[in-house]
Design a protein around this motif. Structure first.
Motif, PDB file in Angstrom:
ATOM      1  N   MET A  28      -8.548 -14.260  26.974  1.00  0.00           N
ATOM      2  CA  MET A  28      -7.131 -14.608  26.992  1.00  0.00           C
ATOM      3  C   MET A  28      -6.709 -15.413  25.766  1.00  0.00           C
ATOM      4  O   MET A  28      -5.527 -15.476  25.445  1.00  0.00           O
ATOM      5  CB  MET A  28      -6.787 -15.366  28.278  1.00  0.00           C
ATOM      6  N   ALA A  29      -7.655 -16.044  25.069  1.00  0.00           N
ATOM      7  CA  ALA A  29      -7.335 -16.805  23.857  1.00  0.00           C
ATOM      8  C   ALA A  29      -7.010 -15.891  22.688  1.00  0.00           C
ATOM      9  O   ALA A  29      -6.413 -16.336  21.700  1.00  0.00           O
ATOM     10  CB  ALA A  29      -8.498 -17.727  23.497  1.00  0.00           C
ATOM     11  N   ASP A  30      -7.369 -14.627  22.788  1.00  0.00           N
ATOM     12  CA  ASP A  30      -7.119 -13.665  21.711  1.00  0.00           C
ATOM     13  C   ASP A  30      -5.646 -13.255  21.753  1.00  0.00           C
ATOM     14  O   ASP A  30      -5.193 -12.666  22.737  1.00  0.00           O
ATOM     15  CB  ASP A  30      -8.015 -12.444  21.910  1.00  0.00           C
ATOM     16  N   PRO A  31      -4.876 -13.550  20.701  1.00  0.00           N
ATOM     17  CA  PRO A  31      -3.446 -13.226  20.736  1.00  0.00           C
ATOM     18  C   PRO A  31      -3.169 -11.730  20.914  1.00  0.00           C
ATOM     19  O   PRO A  31      -2.185 -11.356  21.549  1.00  0.00           O
ATOM     20  CB  PRO A  31      -2.898 -13.722  19.405  1.00  0.00           C
ATOM     21  N   GLN A  32      -4.029 -10.873  20.389  1.00  0.00           N
ATOM     22  CA  GLN A  32      -3.805  -9.434  20.553  1.00  0.00           C
ATOM     23  C   GLN A  32      -3.989  -9.002  22.003  1.00  0.00           C
ATOM     24  O   GLN A  32      -3.397  -8.032  22.436  1.00  0.00           O
ATOM     25  CB  GLN A  32      -4.713  -8.626  19.635  1.00  0.00           C
ATOM     26  N   VAL A  33      -4.803  -9.706  22.740  1.00  0.00           N
ATOM     27  CA  VAL A  33      -4.987  -9.426  24.162  1.00  0.00           C
ATOM     28  C   VAL A  33      -3.807  -9.999  24.942  1.00  0.00           C
ATOM     29  O   VAL A  33      -3.106  -9.292  25.663  1.00  0.00           O
ATOM     30  CB  VAL A  33      -6.324  -9.997  24.688  1.00  0.00           C
ATOM     31  N   ALA A  34      -3.562 -11.295  24.805  1.00  0.00           N
ATOM     32  CA  ALA A  34      -2.542 -11.983  25.606  1.00  0.00           C
ATOM     33  C   ALA A  34      -1.144 -11.438  25.350  1.00  0.00           C
ATOM     34  O   ALA A  34      -0.346 -11.311  26.280  1.00  0.00           O
ATOM     35  CB  ALA A  34      -2.595 -13.480  25.336  1.00  0.00           C
ATOM     36  N   ASP A  35      -0.840 -11.106  24.115  1.00  0.00           N
ATOM     37  CA  ASP A  35       0.517 -10.657  23.789  1.00  0.00           C
ATOM     38  C   ASP A  35       0.830  -9.267  24.331  1.00  0.00           C
ATOM     39  O   ASP A  35       2.000  -8.888  24.405  1.00  0.00           O
ATOM     40  CB  ASP A  35       0.747 -10.693  22.277  1.00  0.00           C
ATOM     41  N   GLY A  36      -0.182  -8.504  24.736  1.00  0.00           N
ATOM     42  CA  GLY A  36       0.059  -7.164  25.246  1.00  0.00           C
ATOM     43  C   GLY A  36       0.308  -7.106  26.741  1.00  0.00           C
ATOM     44  O   GLY A  36       0.595  -6.035  27.285  1.00  0.00           O
ATOM     45  N   VAL A  41       1.543 -14.813  29.504  1.00  0.00           N
ATOM     46  CA  VAL A  41       0.459 -15.768  29.748  1.00  0.00           C
ATOM     47  C   VAL A  41       0.201 -16.508  28.446  1.00  0.00           C
ATOM     48  O   VAL A  41       0.182 -15.903  27.383  1.00  0.00           O
ATOM     49  CB  VAL A  41      -0.811 -15.004  30.198  1.00  0.00           C
ATOM     50  N   GLY A  42      -0.011 -17.803  28.540  1.00  0.00           N
ATOM     51  CA  GLY A  42      -0.377 -18.566  27.357  1.00  0.00           C
ATOM     52  C   GLY A  42      -1.827 -18.314  26.988  1.00  0.00           C
ATOM     53  O   GLY A  42      -2.555 -17.629  27.706  1.00  0.00           O
ATOM     54  N   GLY A  95      -3.393  -2.516  36.915  1.00  0.00           N
ATOM     55  CA  GLY A  95      -3.341  -3.078  35.573  1.00  0.00           C
ATOM     56  C   GLY A  95      -4.727  -3.201  34.985  1.00  0.00           C
ATOM     57  O   GLY A  95      -5.732  -3.031  35.683  1.00  0.00           O
ATOM     58  N   TRP A  96      -4.774  -3.524  33.710  1.00  0.00           N
ATOM     59  CA  TRP A  96      -6.043  -3.660  33.000  1.00  0.00           C
ATOM     60  C   TRP A  96      -5.843  -4.599  31.831  1.00  0.00           C
ATOM     61  O   TRP A  96      -4.762  -4.712  31.265  1.00  0.00           O
ATOM     62  CB  TRP A  96      -6.542  -2.299  32.500  1.00  0.00           C
ATOM     63  N   CYS A  97      -6.901  -5.295  31.492  1.00  0.00           N
ATOM     64  CA  CYS A  97      -6.917  -6.198  30.341  1.00  0.00           C
ATOM     65  C   CYS A  97      -8.374  -6.306  29.908  1.00  0.00           C
ATOM     66  O   CYS A  97      -9.222  -6.733  30.698  1.00  0.00           O
ATOM     67  CB  CYS A  97      -6.367  -7.561  30.744  1.00  0.00           C
ATOM     68  N   LEU A  98      -8.645  -5.904  28.692  1.00  0.00           N
ATOM     69  CA  LEU A  98     -10.019  -5.935  28.194  1.00  0.00           C
ATOM     70  C   LEU A  98     -10.137  -6.844  26.984  1.00  0.00           C
ATOM     71  O   LEU A  98      -9.215  -6.925  26.164  1.00  0.00           O
ATOM     72  CB  LEU A  98     -10.483  -4.535  27.805  1.00  0.00           C
ATOM     73  N   ALA A  99     -11.279  -7.498  26.877  1.00  0.00           N
ATOM     74  CA  ALA A  99     -11.586  -8.254  25.673  1.00  0.00           C
ATOM     75  C   ALA A  99     -11.611  -7.282  24.500  1.00  0.00           C
ATOM     76  O   ALA A  99     -12.055  -6.136  24.627  1.00  0.00           O
ATOM     77  CB  ALA A  99     -12.935  -8.956  25.831  1.00  0.00           C
ATOM     78  N   ASP A 124      -4.162   3.148  51.090  1.00  0.00           N
ATOM     79  CA  ASP A 124      -3.224   4.131  51.636  1.00  0.00           C
ATOM     80  C   ASP A 124      -1.865   4.095  50.935  1.00  0.00           C
ATOM     81  O   ASP A 124      -0.818   4.203  51.567  1.00  0.00           O
ATOM     82  CB  ASP A 124      -3.058   3.931  53.145  1.00  0.00           C
ATOM     83  N   ALA A 125      -1.889   3.929  49.625  1.00  0.00           N
ATOM     84  CA  ALA A 125      -0.652   3.860  48.832  1.00  0.00           C
ATOM     85  C   ALA A 125       0.021   5.224  48.748  1.00  0.00           C
ATOM     86  O   ALA A 125      -0.653   6.252  48.705  1.00  0.00           O
ATOM     87  CB  ALA A 125      -0.968   3.356  47.427  1.00  0.00           C
ATOM     88  N   ASP A 126       1.339   5.212  48.701  1.00  0.00           N
ATOM     89  CA  ASP A 126       2.115   6.427  48.445  1.00  0.00           C
ATOM     90  C   ASP A 126       2.422   6.579  46.968  1.00  0.00           C
ATOM     91  O   ASP A 126       2.628   7.683  46.481  1.00  0.00           O
ATOM     92  CB  ASP A 126       3.428   6.410  49.234  1.00  0.00           C
ATOM     93  N   GLU A 127       2.482   5.444  46.267  1.00  0.00           N
ATOM     94  CA  GLU A 127       2.772   5.442  44.831  1.00  0.00           C
ATOM     95  C   GLU A 127       2.002   4.304  44.193  1.00  0.00           C
ATOM     96  O   GLU A 127       1.864   3.227  44.787  1.00  0.00           O
ATOM     97  CB  GLU A 127       4.273   5.251  44.590  1.00  0.00           C
ATOM     98  N   VAL A 128       1.506   4.534  42.987  1.00  0.00           N
ATOM     99  CA  VAL A 128       0.831   3.497  42.209  1.00  0.00           C
ATOM    100  C   VAL A 128       1.499   3.461  40.847  1.00  0.00           C
ATOM    101  O   VAL A 128       1.695   4.505  40.216  1.00  0.00           O
ATOM    102  CB  VAL A 128      -0.678   3.780  42.064  1.00  0.00           C
ATOM    103  N   ILE A 129       1.860   2.254  40.397  1.00  0.00           N
ATOM    104  CA  ILE A 129       2.564   2.098  39.133  1.00  0.00           C
ATOM    105  C   ILE A 129       1.773   1.230  38.168  1.00  0.00           C
ATOM    106  O   ILE A 129       0.827   0.542  38.562  1.00  0.00           O
ATOM    107  CB  ILE A 129       3.968   1.499  39.335  1.00  0.00           C
ATOM    108  N   SER A 130       2.202   1.253  36.929  1.00  0.00           N
ATOM    109  CA  SER A 130       1.739   0.325  35.898  1.00  0.00           C
ATOM    110  C   SER A 130       2.976  -0.147  35.153  1.00  0.00           C
ATOM    111  O   SER A 130       3.820   0.658  34.788  1.00  0.00           O
ATOM    112  CB  SER A 130       0.786   1.012  34.918  1.00  0.00           C
ATOM    113  N   VAL A 131       3.086  -1.446  34.955  1.00  0.00           N
ATOM    114  CA  VAL A 131       4.215  -2.033  34.241  1.00  0.00           C
ATOM    115  C   VAL A 131       3.729  -2.423  32.854  1.00  0.00           C
ATOM    116  O   VAL A 131       2.761  -3.175  32.717  1.00  0.00           O
ATOM    117  CB  VAL A 131       4.779  -3.251  35.004  1.00  0.00           C
ATOM    118  N   ILE A 132       4.401  -1.881  31.842  1.00  0.00           N
ATOM    119  CA  ILE A 132       3.940  -2.030  30.452  1.00  0.00           C
ATOM    120  C   ILE A 132       5.116  -2.461  29.577  1.00  0.00           C
ATOM    121  O   ILE A 132       6.210  -1.903  29.688  1.00  0.00           O
ATOM    122  CB  ILE A 132       3.367  -0.690  29.940  1.00  0.00           C
TER     123      ILE A 132
END
Length: 174
Positions: A28-36, A41-42, A95-99, A124-132
């Motif tokens: 999370m300290a990596d700005p390229q990770v956190a900013d995406g 998140v700080g 969601g996803w977040c990788l180093a 048992d979801a009817d819909e799965v989303i991702s917010v980007i």
């Protein structure tokens, strides 16, 4: 609360714990990770602590949350991914977040596919989303690879966001 552990070809998806903090904080300290991230998140260790606590708390409240993404071959923490639906979120999300050291290996796609399958079968979801966030082309590419399509644009947490997703039974490229 017990949470399902998933294994894919190259990954173990297991519950996040306090023992993940050092690796999580470094990611999370990596700005390229956190900013995406869709959720602002700080980058400080205190911010990472609160973020990790939110995912662990989400598991306690909902019974599911993001997993720690761990390389099977090395046991190395690679990031987090999984189902997510905190208060105010526009649906059941994945969601996803990788180093950054683990970018470009296909881990986000592999983990997100497993999480979507879990959402449909286990939750048992009817819909799965991702917010980007607009401009996060790496996450848009992952969303498209996992079979999500652009559904709508929304205002989320004070800024524009793209909602990608798919419904139960939809072919990944409907």
């Amino acid at each position: 609360m017990t949470m399902t552990v998933l294994e894919t070809e190259r990954l173990i998806l297991r519950p996040l714990t306090g023992d993940d903090f050092d690796d999580y904080a470094a990611m999370m300290a990596d700005p390229q990770v956190a900013d995406g991230l869709a959720e602002p998140v700080g980058r400080s260790a205190d911010d990472a602590w609160r973020s990790l606590a939110v995912f662990i708390g989400h598991r306690e409240i909902r019974g599911y949350s993001h997993w720690a993404v761990v390389e099977r071959a090395t046991g190395e923490f690679a990031g987090r991914a999984g189902p997510w639906r905190p208060h105010g979120f526009p649906g059941l999300g994945v969601g996803w977040c990788l180093a950054r050291a683990h970018w470009g290996k296909g881990y986000a796609t592999e983990a997100a596919r497993a999480a979507i399958a879990y959402c449909f079968a286990g939750l048992d979801a009817d819909e799965v989303i991702s917010v980007i966030r607009p401009g996060n082309t790496r996450s848009v590419s992952v969303a498209e690879r996992i079979g999500h399509r652009l559904l709508r644009e929304i205002d989320y947490k004070g800024g524009p966001a793209l909602v990608y997703g798919q419904r139960r039974g939809e072919s990944p490229h409907s």
